[in-house]
Design an enzyme around this catalytic site. Sequence first.
Site, PDB file in Angstrom:
ATOM      1  N   LYS A 188      75.287   1.696   4.502  1.00 51.20           N
ATOM      2  CA  LYS A 188      73.950   1.895   3.949  1.00 51.20           C
ATOM      3  C   LYS A 188      73.971   1.836   2.429  1.00 51.20           C
ATOM      4  CE  LYS A 188      74.738   6.551   5.645  1.00 51.20           C
ATOM      5  NZ  LYS A 188      74.458   7.332   6.822  1.00 51.20           N
TER       6      LYS A 188
ATOM      7  N   LYS B 283      84.666   6.304  -3.091  1.00 53.83           N
ATOM      8  CA  LYS B 283      83.362   6.769  -3.589  1.00 53.83           C
ATOM      9  C   LYS B 283      83.420   7.196  -5.038  1.00 53.83           C
ATOM     10  CE  LYS B 283      80.620   8.223   0.345  1.00 53.83           C
ATOM     11  NZ  LYS B 283      79.801   9.324   0.857  1.00 53.83           N
TER      12      LYS B 283
ATOM     13  N   LYS C  55      83.111  -2.965   5.285  1.00 50.77           N
ATOM     14  CA  LYS C  55      82.390  -2.211   6.307  1.00 50.77           C
ATOM     15  C   LYS C  55      80.877  -2.356   6.119  1.00 50.77           C
ATOM     16  CE  LYS C  55      81.861   2.241   5.816  1.00 50.77           C
ATOM     17  NZ  LYS C  55      81.946   3.698   5.712  1.00 50.77           N
TER      18      LYS C  55
HETATM   19  P1  TYM Z   1      78.519   8.664   7.793  1.00 51.29           P
HETATM   20  O1  TYM Z   1      77.212   9.322   7.594  1.00 51.29           O
HETATM   21  O2  TYM Z   1      79.059   7.795   6.730  1.00 51.29           O
HETATM   22  O3  TYM Z   1      78.504   7.823   9.122  1.00 51.29           O
HETATM   23  C1  TYM Z   1      78.093   8.418  10.338  1.00 51.29           C
HETATM   24  C2  TYM Z   1      78.887   7.868  11.510  1.00 51.29           C
HETATM   25  O4  TYM Z   1      78.723   6.446  11.590  1.00 51.29           O
HETATM   26  C3  TYM Z   1      79.995   5.827  11.616  1.00 51.29           C
HETATM   27  N1  TYM Z   1      79.906   4.545  10.891  1.00 51.29           N
HETATM   28  C4  TYM Z   1      80.338   3.388  11.392  1.00 51.29           C
HETATM   29  N2  TYM Z   1      80.905   3.073  12.571  1.00 51.29           N
HETATM   30  C5  TYM Z   1      81.230   1.763  12.776  1.00 51.29           C
HETATM   31  N3  TYM Z   1      80.996   0.797  11.866  1.00 51.29           N
HETATM   32  C6  TYM Z   1      80.431   1.065  10.669  1.00 51.29           C
HETATM   33  N4  TYM Z   1      80.190   0.095   9.780  1.00 51.29           N
HETATM   34  C7  TYM Z   1      80.070   2.418  10.391  1.00 51.29           C
HETATM   35  N5  TYM Z   1      79.481   3.026   9.331  1.00 51.29           N
HETATM   36  C8  TYM Z   1      79.400   4.332   9.654  1.00 51.29           C
HETATM   37  C9  TYM Z   1      80.929   6.793  10.898  1.00 51.29           C
HETATM   38  O5  TYM Z   1      82.273   6.576  11.257  1.00 51.29           O
HETATM   39  C10 TYM Z   1      80.400   8.126  11.381  1.00 51.29           C
HETATM   40  O6  TYM Z   1      80.928   8.433  12.653  1.00 51.29           O
HETATM   41  N6  TYM Z   1      81.833  12.277   7.003  1.00 51.29           N
HETATM   42  C11 TYM Z   1      80.911  11.761   7.975  1.00 51.29           C
HETATM   43  C12 TYM Z   1      79.845  12.743   8.389  1.00 51.29           C
HETATM   44  C13 TYM Z   1      80.356  14.048   8.885  1.00 51.29           C
HETATM   45  C14 TYM Z   1      81.007  14.287  10.108  1.00 51.29           C
HETATM   46  C15 TYM Z   1      81.264  15.676  10.153  1.00 51.29           C
HETATM   47  C16 TYM Z   1      81.391  13.458  11.166  1.00 51.29           C
HETATM   48  C17 TYM Z   1      80.261  15.239   8.249  1.00 51.29           C
HETATM   49  N7  TYM Z   1      80.788  16.215   9.016  1.00 51.29           N
HETATM   50  C18 TYM Z   1      81.911  16.252  11.232  1.00 51.29           C
HETATM   51  C19 TYM Z   1      82.044  14.056  12.238  1.00 51.29           C
HETATM   52  C20 TYM Z   1      82.301  15.433  12.272  1.00 51.29           C
HETATM   53  C21 TYM Z   1      80.233  10.541   7.354  1.00 51.29           C
HETATM   54  O7  TYM Z   1      80.194  10.369   6.177  1.00 51.29           O
HETATM   55  O8  TYM Z   1      79.621   9.774   8.211  1.00 51.29           O
END
Ligand code: TYM
Length: 338
Positions: free
Chosen positions: A204, A118, A201
């Site tokens: 968004k 990022k 991957k």
């Molecule tokens: P974020 O917002 O990027 O994504 C949310 C969740 O979606 C999953 N994900 C995917 N899974 C499979 N294939 C993909 N292409 C894909 N894109 C996204 C992510 O693995 C995630 O589970 N850091 C985290 C948010 C967060 C969090 C937490 C998660 C903040 N605090 C505490 C768990 C526990 C994030 O950026 O997710």
Amino acid sequence: MTEAAFTPRVFSGIQPSGGLTLGNYLGAIKRFVEMQESGMETIYCMVDLHAITVWQDPEKLAHATRELCAGFIASGLDPEKSILFNQSQVAEHAQLAWIFNCVARMGWMQRMTQFKDKAGKNAQNASLGLFAYPALMAADILIYHATHVPVGEDQKQHLELTRDIAIKFNHDYKVDFFPITEPVIEGAATRVMSLRDGSKKMSKSDPSDASRINMTDDADAIAKKIRKAKTDPEALPSEAKGLDDRPEARNLVNIYAALSDTTVENVLRDVGGKQFSEFKPMLSELAVEKLAPISGEMARLMQDPAEIDAILHRGSDRARAIAAPILQRTYDIVGMVR
Ligand code: TYM
């Protein structure tokens, strides 16, 4: 307090930094619903504090937070069964994150691949929040003494860091206070890939909208994106090992398996030998059947933002009732006078 005393509790979060993708749905939200239905205590958060580690337009952030809440509910999360709330309403997350900033080491953060991706080439210009992001994530989880965290594959390293922070805190203060959390990375779609490039991957933040299926896409858009998805010229194999070195084919089969709640092996038993010209319409039909009701329900819920805000308030009150005593005990352990 011994580890055995930790009751199973699920926590996970999603950033309201744009719309939801099929990756978020299959890798995370669908699993959240399964865990809710398993009868475990489940807490799901819209992590708006994480979202602002990169610039967010204020109006769009508020819209995306409500839309994410609508997406949760439309996908089957029930605000009575699960606690649904946005992170900034429960100040204990940020308060515990500060303590964890003082537990985590610079070297641990520097190794985080998501930060490197990022921040890009100009890491000096990245926000301090982006660097500290994983400590806030650890706080999200540990402020509830959560034991299980369902996520996609890309969050694995952050969850290892959460364990390291809990271990170091417990060790430094000679307590057994924070649980050592289990990542739950399971199912056929833990890593949904871009429809345009099987090595990237689905995200968004990808500049190409054709690379992803958005949860708000209508039937025509879904069908068009799947029709145009990159593939190879071979027919589908009958066994999973035939997908080795065929990332685009593997991705579409994974998506099919996850949407139909089955395994890749089962899918290939049915579609092995078919050409993509035959398989893609099957996948489109399945995707539309599963996703159209969700996007329809999201649009309906978004017509009443006040009701969404009320749900978030109620969820925040319930979340705070768990988080506040854990923060107070943390402060006592650390030696803060109150
Ligand atoms: P974020 O917002 O990027 O994504 C949310 C969740 O979606 C999953 N994900 C995917 N899974 C499979 N294939 C993909 N292409 C894909 N894109 C996204 C992510 O693995 C995630 O589970 N850091 C985290 C948010 C967060 C969090 C937490 C998660 C903040 N605090 C505490 C768990 C526990 C994030 O950026 O997710």
